[in-house]
Design a protein around this motif. Structure first.
Motif, PDB file in Angstrom:
ATOM      1  N   ASN A 149      18.077   7.141  -0.294  1.00  0.00           N
ATOM      2  CA  ASN A 149      17.758   6.794  -1.679  1.00  0.00           C
ATOM      3  C   ASN A 149      16.949   5.497  -1.745  1.00  0.00           C
ATOM      4  O   ASN A 149      15.986   5.394  -2.501  1.00  0.00           O
ATOM      5  N   ARG A 150      17.368   4.517  -0.943  1.00  0.00           N
ATOM      6  CA  ARG A 150      16.641   3.253  -0.911  1.00  0.00           C
ATOM      7  C   ARG A 150      15.225   3.446  -0.375  1.00  0.00           C
ATOM      8  O   ARG A 150      14.265   2.862  -0.888  1.00  0.00           O
ATOM      9  N   GLU A 152      13.415   6.137  -0.565  1.00  0.00           N
ATOM     10  CA  GLU A 152      12.658   6.811  -1.618  1.00  0.00           C
ATOM     11  C   GLU A 152      12.235   5.804  -2.684  1.00  0.00           C
ATOM     12  O   GLU A 152      11.090   5.827  -3.154  1.00  0.00           O
ATOM     13  N   MET A 153      13.153   4.899  -3.019  1.00  0.00           N
ATOM     14  CA  MET A 153      12.842   3.882  -4.022  1.00  0.00           C
ATOM     15  C   MET A 153      11.733   2.956  -3.515  1.00  0.00           C
ATOM     16  O   MET A 153      10.798   2.621  -4.256  1.00  0.00           O
ATOM     17  N   LYS A 155       9.432   3.716  -1.294  1.00  0.00           N
ATOM     18  CA  LYS A 155       8.189   4.495  -1.303  1.00  0.00           C
ATOM     19  C   LYS A 155       7.597   4.528  -2.709  1.00  0.00           C
ATOM     20  O   LYS A 155       6.374   4.381  -2.878  1.00  0.00           O
ATOM     21  N   GLU A 156       8.455   4.727  -3.695  1.00  0.00           N
ATOM     22  CA  GLU A 156       7.973   4.729  -5.080  1.00  0.00           C
ATOM     23  C   GLU A 156       7.398   3.372  -5.456  1.00  0.00           C
ATOM     24  O   GLU A 156       6.355   3.287  -6.111  1.00  0.00           O
ATOM     25  N   GLN A 157       8.076   2.295  -5.031  1.00  0.00           N
ATOM     26  CA  GLN A 157       7.581   0.948  -5.322  1.00  0.00           C
ATOM     27  C   GLN A 157       6.239   0.711  -4.634  1.00  0.00           C
ATOM     28  O   GLN A 157       5.321   0.138  -5.227  1.00  0.00           O
ATOM     29  N   GLY A 159       4.074   3.013  -3.789  1.00  0.00           N
ATOM     30  CA  GLY A 159       3.101   3.821  -4.528  1.00  0.00           C
ATOM     31  C   GLY A 159       2.679   3.124  -5.819  1.00  0.00           C
ATOM     32  O   GLY A 159       1.483   3.090  -6.159  1.00  0.00           O
ATOM     33  N   GLU A 160       3.644   2.578  -6.540  1.00  0.00           N
ATOM     34  CA  GLU A 160       3.354   1.871  -7.789  1.00  0.00           C
ATOM     35  C   GLU A 160       2.490   0.648  -7.524  1.00  0.00           C
ATOM     36  O   GLU A 160       1.513   0.385  -8.249  1.00  0.00           O
ATOM     37  N   GLU A 162       0.496   0.154  -4.942  1.00  0.00           N
ATOM     38  CA  GLU A 162      -0.843   0.604  -4.542  1.00  0.00           C
ATOM     39  C   GLU A 162      -1.656   1.029  -5.767  1.00  0.00           C
ATOM     40  O   GLU A 162      -2.856   0.759  -5.864  1.00  0.00           O
ATOM     41  N   ARG A 163      -1.030   1.713  -6.723  1.00  0.00           N
ATOM     42  CA  ARG A 163      -1.708   2.114  -7.956  1.00  0.00           C
ATOM     43  C   ARG A 163      -2.183   0.870  -8.723  1.00  0.00           C
ATOM     44  O   ARG A 163      -3.332   0.795  -9.177  1.00  0.00           O
TER      45      ARG A 163
END
Length: 182
Positions: A149-150, A152-153, A155-157, A159-160, A162-163
Motif C-alpha cells: 500500500n505504501r 502504491e502511495m 508511486k502515486e506521489q 506520478g503526481e 512528475e505531472r
C-alpha cells in the motif's frame, strides 16, 4: 521506492521460508505423533496401575504368609487347606520372586511412561513453535500488504510530482517564449 521494493522482496522471502516450515503435512505429522503417544501413555498407565495393584496384593499375601510362618500355622489362610509349617518358607521365596518381578516390571513401565511424557512435551513444544511461526507469517503478510500500500502511495506521489514538474516546465517554456517574443 527502491528501499520499499527491497523491503518487500525481503519480506516475501521471509514469508516463503516460514511458510515452508509450517505446511499442513508437517502439522499433521506432529498431531499424529502426539495422538500415538497419548494412546501409548494410556496403555502404559493402565499397565502401571494393574502392576501396582498386583504388587499390593502380593505384599498383602507376603505379610499373611510371614504371619503364618511366624505363628507356625498349619492351615492356609486363603484356601483353608492343611499346610506343613515348613512349607511357609518355600511359599515366602516364591512370593518374594513374584513380587520382585512385578516391582521390576513396574519400574520398567514407569521409565517408559517418563520417556513417553518427555516425547509428548517435546512434540507439544514443537506444535507451539509451529503456531508461533504461523502467527508470525500472518503478521508478516499484514506487514507486506501495508508495504505494498505504501509503495502504491509513493508511486502515486511520484506520478503526481512528475505531472506537476511537466506542468511547471510547460509554463516555464511558455513564459520563456513570451519573454523572447517581446
Amino acid at each position: 521506492l527502491l528501499d520499499l521494493q527491497t523491503k518487500h522482496t525481503r519480506l516475501e522471502l521471509d514469508i516463503q521460508q516460514k511458510e515452508s516450515m509450517i505446511t499442513p503435512e508437517i502439522k499433521k505429522i506432529f498431531e499424529d505423533q502426539l495422538n500415538e503417544i497419548n494412546q501409548e501413555l494410556q496403555r502404559k498407565s493402565a499397565l502401571r496401575n494393574e502392576t501396582e495393584i498386583g504388587i499390593r496384593v502380593l505384599e498383602r499375601v507376603m505379610d499373611e504368609i510371614k504371619d503364618a510362618e511366624k505363628n507356625h500355622l498349619d492351615t492356609c489362610y486363603v484356601c483353608g487347606s492343611h499346610v506343613d509349617p515348613e512349607i511357609w518358607r518355600t511359599r515366602i521365596d516364591v512370593i518374594s520372586e513374584q513380587l520382585r518381578m512385578r516391582q521390576n516390571s513396574f519400574e520398567s513401565v514407569k521409565k517408559e511412561i517418563d520417556e513417553l511424557t518427555r516425547k509428548k512435551d517435546e512434540i507439544t513444544r514443537k506444535l507451539a513453535e509451529f503456531e508461533n511461526i504461523r502467527n508470525e507469517v500472518v503478521k508478516l503478510k499484514t506487514k507486506k500488504q501495508e508495504l505494498l500500500n505504501r509503495m502504491e502511495m509513493v508511486k502515486e506521489q511520484i506520478g503526481e510530482l512528475e505531472r506537476q514538474k511537466r506542468e511547471m516546465e510547460d509554463r516555464f517554456n511558455k513564459n520563456s517564449e513570451v519573454i523572447r517574443v517581446t
